[in-house]
Design a protein around this motif. Structure first.
Motif, short mmCIF file in Angstrom:
data_model
loop_
_atom_site.label_atom_id
_atom_site.label_comp_id
_atom_site.label_asym_id
_atom_site.label_seq_id
_atom_site.Cartn_x
_atom_site.Cartn_y
_atom_site.Cartn_z
N THR A 111 3.21 11.77 -2.14
CA THR A 111 2.86 10.31 -2.08
C THR A 111 3.50 9.64 -1.07
N ILE A 112 3.02 8.46 -0.92
CA ILE A 112 3.41 7.43 0.12
C ILE A 112 5.02 6.99 -0.10
N TRP A 151 7.98 1.20 1.68
CA TRP A 151 7.03 1.92 1.92
C TRP A 151 6.01 1.82 3.05
N LEU A 200 6.90 8.82 -12.14
CA LEU A 200 6.54 7.81 -10.85
C LEU A 200 7.65 6.62 -10.49
N SER A 201 7.65 6.04 -9.48
CA SER A 201 8.60 5.34 -8.80
C SER A 201 9.34 4.33 -9.78
N GLY A 225 4.14 3.30 -12.03
CA GLY A 225 4.36 3.30 -10.55
C GLY A 225 4.73 1.92 -10.33
N THR A 226 4.96 1.90 -8.88
CA THR A 226 5.08 0.44 -8.12
C THR A 226 3.94 -0.11 -7.68
N SER A 227 2.95 0.82 -7.63
CA SER A 227 1.69 0.24 -7.06
C SER A 227 0.66 -0.17 -8.07
N TYR A 260 11.82 9.08 -7.21
CA TYR A 260 10.68 9.77 -7.23
C TYR A 260 10.31 10.28 -5.66
N GLY A 293 -1.30 4.51 -3.33
CA GLY A 293 -1.34 3.94 -4.74
C GLY A 293 -2.91 4.26 -5.31
#
Ligand code: AKB
Length: 319
Positions: A117-118, A276, A78-79, A180-182, A141, A170
């Protein structure tokens, strides 16, 4: 829909963990493919195969032996983690997707389902962001997901593989997120409950699309089962809610009044969040395969809290 044989890559991740019991309940025969060992949460009916998506021969041997009708390809770095190990993220996300598509071609799999993904989007887009806009992501990502979308479409028009997928917001569930960043949203709930406090790595005003996991899994299953003739495109935005980080904190606080939720933005992750979309336009999914989310922030929070409580008590945390 008649039961099917489904190969799930990344089966031990945040989505796979919740999806396995749902597939079993549908009567599907499932091969779970993951680098990680079989977790305790994996239903007994599922066959677990340890394998590395970055090695074509390991993916090929899983697909050749199991002969799935469909592959749900979830495996990815993930990001946030991906920015720390960009070359590994390339191998897992890019090579992994190519290996899955190529194995599907070689061994005659009917459908490959891709989880985008977003993060496929970049900054400066008009909100809410539609499906068919310029895809200029700023993370490794994100760019591997854009390339994965395009590669899948190439396999569809060149080799006739049925390729479809969603761009996930997310995701929030009663589990632990995977880098992830979310993740700040889920940690407000998890750490808020197990430790009584959490410091988000973003500003209170940060706003990105989110979705509760039961909606996300239902989206995968509904799009996977939709008649091909009704689909006007292969990859769809799906949306549910776009709360600010402060609104999520307020939802947690309304349910755990003593919780301490603070904000200390981390420059790297804040920059990703700022690149995003704030909100997605999912008109096409709603039109083509009747996509409809069920959970908004309040409904999700009400459903999630008791599950998290039970999970934390059972695991004897806090950590
Ligand atoms: C991430 O934060 O990297 C993922 C995503 C939005 O795809 N949860």
């Amino acid at each position: 829909m008649a039961p099917m044989k489904i190969l799930l890559t990344g089966a031990g991740g945040q989505i796979g963990t919740d999806m396995l019991p749902i597939l079993v309940a549908r009567g599907d025969e499932v091969l779970a493919f993951d680098l990680a060992p079989r977790p305790d949460t994996c239903p007994a009916e599922v066959e677990w195969m340890r394998g590395d998506i970055t090695y074509a021969e390991e993916v090929d041997s899983a697909v050749e032996r199991f002969q799935p009708d469909r592959i749900f390809h979830l495996a990815a770095i993930l990001s946030a983690v991906g920015e720390g190990v960009p070359h590994r993220a390339w191998r897992v996300n890019m090579e992994g997707t190519r290996h899955v598509l190529e194995a599907a071609r070689l061994f005659g799999v009917d459908q490959v389902f891709f989880t985008s993904t977003i993060a496929a989007f970049g900054p400066g887009l008009e909100q809410p962001v539609g499906d068919n806009v310029a895809l200029r992501p700023t993370t490794m990502y994100g760019l591997t997901k854009v390339a994965g979308e395009l590669l899948g479409e190439y396999y569809e028009h060149t080799f006739g593989i049925d390729f479809r997928g969603v761009r996930f917001p997310g995701l929030i569930n009663a589990g632990i997120p995977g880098g992830g960043t979310s993740d700040y949203a889920l940690f407000m709930y998890v750490d808020g409950m197990r430790s009584g406090r959490y410091e988000s790595f973003c500003t209170p005003e940060s706003m990105i699309p989110f979705m509760y996991m039961p909606d996300a899994i239902r989206a995968v299953l509904e799009l996977s089962d939709a008649p091909k003739a009704s689909l006007g495109q292969s990859i769809y935005n799906i949306a549910a809610m776009s709360p600010t980080a402060q609104e999520i904190a307020d939802a947690v606080k309304a349910r755990i009044p003593q919780v301490e939720l603070t904000f200390k933005p981390d420059p790297m992750r804040q920059a990703i969040l700022d690149s995003w979309p704030e909100a997605l336009d999912d008109t096409n999914a709603r039109r083509d395969w009747n996509w409809k989310h069920e959970f908004d922030l309040a409904a999700m929070s009400d459903d999630l809290m008791p599950q998290l409580k039970a999970l934390i008590e059972a695991a004897g945390v806090p950590a």
